[in-house]
Design a protein around this motif. Structure first.
Motif, PDB file in Angstrom:
ATOM      1  N   LYS A 235       3.044   3.112 -11.556  1.00  0.00           N
ATOM      2  CA  LYS A 235       3.934   3.697 -12.564  1.00  0.00           C
ATOM      3  C   LYS A 235       4.699   2.614 -13.320  1.00  0.00           C
ATOM      4  O   LYS A 235       5.072   2.794 -14.477  1.00  0.00           O
ATOM      5  CB  LYS A 235       4.919   4.655 -11.873  1.00  0.00           C
ATOM      6  N   ASN A 236       4.955   1.471 -12.661  1.00  0.00           N
ATOM      7  CA  ASN A 236       5.771   0.423 -13.282  1.00  0.00           C
ATOM      8  C   ASN A 236       4.993  -0.859 -13.534  1.00  0.00           C
ATOM      9  O   ASN A 236       5.572  -1.942 -13.590  1.00  0.00           O
ATOM     10  CB  ASN A 236       6.974   0.119 -12.396  1.00  0.00           C
ATOM     11  N   LEU A 237       3.670  -0.719 -13.686  1.00  0.00           N
ATOM     12  CA  LEU A 237       2.813  -1.902 -13.766  1.00  0.00           C
ATOM     13  C   LEU A 237       3.219  -2.849 -14.893  1.00  0.00           C
ATOM     14  O   LEU A 237       3.267  -4.062 -14.728  1.00  0.00           O
ATOM     15  CB  LEU A 237       1.350  -1.458 -13.945  1.00  0.00           C
ATOM     16  N   ARG A 238       3.568  -2.264 -16.064  1.00  0.00           N
ATOM     17  CA  ARG A 238       3.917  -3.074 -17.225  1.00  0.00           C
ATOM     18  C   ARG A 238       5.159  -3.927 -16.929  1.00  0.00           C
ATOM     19  O   ARG A 238       5.170  -5.131 -17.154  1.00  0.00           O
ATOM     20  CB  ARG A 238       4.211  -2.146 -18.417  1.00  0.00           C
TER      21      ARG A 238
ATOM     22  N   TYR B 229       0.836  -1.206   0.000  1.00  0.00           N
ATOM     23  CA  TYR B 229       0.000   0.000   0.000  1.00  0.00           C
ATOM     24  C   TYR B 229       0.868   1.252   0.000  1.00  0.00           C
ATOM     25  O   TYR B 229       0.599   2.223  -0.698  1.00  0.00           O
ATOM     26  CB  TYR B 229      -0.914  -0.016   1.224  1.00  0.00           C
ATOM     27  N   GLU B 230       1.965   1.193   0.763  1.00  0.00           N
ATOM     28  CA  GLU B 230       2.859   2.365   0.838  1.00  0.00           C
ATOM     29  C   GLU B 230       3.594   2.612  -0.476  1.00  0.00           C
ATOM     30  O   GLU B 230       4.089   3.701  -0.713  1.00  0.00           O
ATOM     31  CB  GLU B 230       3.855   2.185   1.996  1.00  0.00           C
ATOM     32  N   GLN B 231       3.695   1.573  -1.309  1.00  0.00           N
ATOM     33  CA  GLN B 231       4.410   1.715  -2.589  1.00  0.00           C
ATOM     34  C   GLN B 231       3.458   1.675  -3.778  1.00  0.00           C
ATOM     35  O   GLN B 231       3.875   1.411  -4.904  1.00  0.00           O
ATOM     36  CB  GLN B 231       5.443   0.597  -2.760  1.00  0.00           C
ATOM     37  N   LEU B 232       2.183   1.938  -3.542  1.00  0.00           N
ATOM     38  CA  LEU B 232       1.181   1.763  -4.590  1.00  0.00           C
ATOM     39  C   LEU B 232       1.425   2.650  -5.809  1.00  0.00           C
ATOM     40  O   LEU B 232       1.267   2.211  -6.953  1.00  0.00           O
ATOM     41  CB  LEU B 232      -0.217   2.032  -4.005  1.00  0.00           C
ATOM     42  N   GLU B 233       1.870   3.894  -5.563  1.00  0.00           N
ATOM     43  CA  GLU B 233       2.131   4.817  -6.666  1.00  0.00           C
ATOM     44  C   GLU B 233       3.234   4.262  -7.570  1.00  0.00           C
ATOM     45  O   GLU B 233       3.138   4.267  -8.798  1.00  0.00           O
ATOM     46  CB  GLU B 233       2.552   6.190  -6.127  1.00  0.00           C
ATOM     47  N   LEU B 234       4.276   3.758  -6.912  1.00  0.00           N
ATOM     48  CA  LEU B 234       5.414   3.196  -7.635  1.00  0.00           C
ATOM     49  C   LEU B 234       4.972   2.000  -8.471  1.00  0.00           C
ATOM     50  O   LEU B 234       5.403   1.812  -9.607  1.00  0.00           O
ATOM     51  CB  LEU B 234       6.468   2.758  -6.613  1.00  0.00           C
TER      52      LEU B 234
ATOM     53  N   MET C 114       7.443  -5.236  -3.468  1.00  0.00           N
ATOM     54  CA  MET C 114       7.323  -5.853  -4.794  1.00  0.00           C
ATOM     55  C   MET C 114       7.411  -7.384  -4.689  1.00  0.00           C
ATOM     56  O   MET C 114       6.732  -8.105  -5.398  1.00  0.00           O
ATOM     57  CB  MET C 114       8.415  -5.344  -5.732  1.00  0.00           C
ATOM     58  N   SER C 115       8.253  -7.853  -3.777  1.00  0.00           N
ATOM     59  CA  SER C 115       8.383  -9.293  -3.579  1.00  0.00           C
ATOM     60  C   SER C 115       7.073  -9.867  -3.038  1.00  0.00           C
ATOM     61  O   SER C 115       6.602 -10.915  -3.493  1.00  0.00           O
ATOM     62  CB  SER C 115       9.543  -9.573  -2.615  1.00  0.00           C
ATOM     63  N   GLY C 116       6.464  -9.146  -2.089  1.00  0.00           N
ATOM     64  CA  GLY C 116       5.188  -9.583  -1.534  1.00  0.00           C
ATOM     65  C   GLY C 116       4.105  -9.658  -2.599  1.00  0.00           C
ATOM     66  O   GLY C 116       3.329 -10.610  -2.662  1.00  0.00           O
ATOM     67  N   LEU C 117       4.098  -8.657  -3.468  1.00  0.00           N
ATOM     68  CA  LEU C 117       3.123  -8.640  -4.566  1.00  0.00           C
ATOM     69  C   LEU C 117       3.332  -9.850  -5.480  1.00  0.00           C
ATOM     70  O   LEU C 117       2.373 -10.506  -5.901  1.00  0.00           O
ATOM     71  CB  LEU C 117       3.282  -7.343  -5.366  1.00  0.00           C
TER      72      LEU C 117
ATOM     73  N   VAL D 173      12.503  -3.717 -18.830  1.00  0.00           N
ATOM     74  CA  VAL D 173      11.271  -2.982 -19.159  1.00  0.00           C
ATOM     75  C   VAL D 173      11.263  -1.628 -18.427  1.00  0.00           C
ATOM     76  O   VAL D 173      10.932  -0.598 -19.018  1.00  0.00           O
ATOM     77  CB  VAL D 173      10.014  -3.793 -18.802  1.00  0.00           C
ATOM     78  N   ILE D 174      11.677  -1.628 -17.152  1.00  0.00           N
ATOM     79  CA  ILE D 174      11.735  -0.361 -16.397  1.00  0.00           C
ATOM     80  C   ILE D 174      12.651   0.624 -17.099  1.00  0.00           C
ATOM     81  O   ILE D 174      12.303   1.788 -17.337  1.00  0.00           O
ATOM     82  CB  ILE D 174      12.259  -0.586 -14.955  1.00  0.00           C
ATOM     83  N   LEU D 175      13.852   0.140 -17.486  1.00  0.00           N
ATOM     84  CA  LEU D 175      14.834   1.037 -18.088  1.00  0.00           C
ATOM     85  C   LEU D 175      14.343   1.558 -19.432  1.00  0.00           C
ATOM     86  O   LEU D 175      14.504   2.739 -19.736  1.00  0.00           O
ATOM     87  CB  LEU D 175      16.181   0.326 -18.244  1.00  0.00           C
ATOM     88  N   SER D 176      13.707   0.685 -20.239  1.00  0.00           N
ATOM     89  CA  SER D 176      13.260   1.151 -21.553  1.00  0.00           C
ATOM     90  C   SER D 176      12.090   2.126 -21.391  1.00  0.00           C
ATOM     91  O   SER D 176      11.992   3.116 -22.121  1.00  0.00           O
ATOM     92  CB  SER D 176      12.895  -0.024 -22.464  1.00  0.00           C
ATOM     93  N   ASP D 177      11.205   1.859 -20.418  1.00  0.00           N
ATOM     94  CA  ASP D 177      10.111   2.808 -20.160  1.00  0.00           C
ATOM     95  C   ASP D 177      10.666   4.156 -19.730  1.00  0.00           C
ATOM     96  O   ASP D 177      10.179   5.212 -20.143  1.00  0.00           O
ATOM     97  CB  ASP D 177       9.188   2.280 -19.046  1.00  0.00           C
TER      98      ASP D 177
END
Lengths: 230, 145
Positions: free
Chosen positions: A90-93, A82-87, A207-210, B110-114
């Motif tokens: 932004k990096n979902l892909r 939850y604390e890193q949700l914005e991050l 990210m590991s937890g996700l 992918v992060i770096l290319s984005d």
């Protein structure tokens, strides 16, 4: 004397925590990846039990209360996430592609090596869910007709291995982005690896937890498809 | 009392997750339902972060210890593993390493290319802005003429 050891509910918890403390002590003293507190405590407890002739059942009578905390602890992984949700948004892909590629690598590398070693279908599906969290992995193994107890053993070994090697692998293969480290550890070594990722940093841990949840869910579908291949 | 209340809130979410796991016929453990429930509760401010923060930090900190009992259980299943020990060890070690490397490298590239694309866009935008400004400047000069 033996009676009190096998009957006491606290003995199992006590010896586990004691083993872990000793592991932490070794890690502080020698600062080597092999002195992983988890690995050391597992070995020490097994040695102590065999030395004192205490069977697993009696040990687990108390120690199960440690495992009992695992569900609430896994749920608490939602908090760093939850604390890193914005991050994450932004990096979902990158996150989704990373986890998907990891799961496909896991399933196909297991398929390839099972063919190589000439293992049968039952042994193959027992190993298929080895990189995901125990609770999901047990369900997958059971549904596909694997040997659940061996699946659990392999999942635990995978996690401990990932926990020990995470830092070295990230260093050797130049995985430097905290998000990428977290995804790598969680996808390969589920919750046991995540415990290590939490120590590496907040982003790594989140990210590991996700990855535990996402990789677990992709594997449920992926493993049932892969089970037809051998 | 504060910490115990926090632990209580976490247990309420855990119990709701177990109810979900009982009701839904899917091979998904309740801990995953719970993770999603907790995330939703935090997002919609049903639970506020300070109401669970310390207890969750504590639980996450001692998480590695919770795996000791299951791992010690290896001593029970070890005899049934003995006949296929060699292939199982090789498969476990190799696939764990390969998965970690692939997942990490793919995510990172992918992060770096984005990021590169985003940088390029910013560069292009600022270039456009500069050109626009120059044009404006030119116009201004002409106007003043």
């Amino acid at each position: 004397m033996k009676e009190i050891l096998t009957n006491s509910t606290f003995f199992g918890v006590m010896i586990s925590i004691l083993g872990y403390e000793l592991g932490l002590f070794c890690k502080r003293k020698w600062k080597l990846a092999v002195f992983n507190p988890l690995l050391i405590s597992i070995i020490l407890v097994i040695i102590a039990l065999s030395f004192l002739h205490i069977d697993y059942e009696s040990y687990n009578k108390g120690a199960k209360y440690l495992s009992y905390l695992l569900t609430p602890a896994t749920i608490c992984l939602a908090i760093p996430l939850y604390e890193q949700l914005e991050l994450l948004k932004k990096n979902l892909r990158a996150v989704l592609l990373g986890i998907l590629s990891g799961v496909l690598t896991s399933l196909s590398s297991i398929l390839g090596m099972c063919v190589l070693f000439g293992l049968n279908h039952e042994q193959y599906v027992t190993l298929l869910p080895k990189s995901i969290t125990t609770a999901i992995g047990m369900g997958v193994s059971e549904k596909l007709g694997g040997v659940v107890t061996i699946t659990v053993a392999v999942i635990i070994v995978t996690g401990v291995l990932g926990n020990i090697m995470a830092e070295s692998i990230c260093r050797w293969f130049k995985i430097k982005e905290p998000i990428a480290k977290g995804i790598a550890i969680g996808t390969a070594a589920h919750a046991v690896g995540t415990a290590r990722a939490m120590e590496m940093g907040e982003i790594e841990g989140a990210m590991s937890g996700l990855s535990i949840a996402v990789a677990g869910l992709i594997t449920v579908v992926g493993a049932s498809v892969f089970s037809f291949f051998l | 009392m504060k910490y115990f209340r926090q632990f209580g809130i976490i247990l309420v979410v855990t119990f709701m997750a177990e109810v979900l796991g009982y009701l839904l016929p899917l091979p998904i453990p309740s801990s995953i339902y719970g993770l999603v429930l907790m995330l939703l509760a935090l997002h919609f401010r049903i639970i506020k972060l300070p109401q669970v923060k310390e207890a969750s930090v504590f639980l996450l900190e001692i998480m590695p210890m919770m795996f000791i009992p299951a791992a010690v259980g290896l001593m029970v299943v070890f005899p049934s593993l003995r006949s296929i020990l060699f292939p199982v060890v090789i498969i476990t070690v190799v696939s764990t390493f390969v998965v970690m490397i692939v997942a990490g490298r793919v995510t990172q590239s992918v992060i770096l290319s984005d990021r590169r694309r985003a940088d390029k866009k910013i560069q292009k935008d600022s270039l456009n802005a500069a050109l626009l400004k120059k044009e404006d400047g030119g116009n201004d000069e002409r106007d003043s003429d």
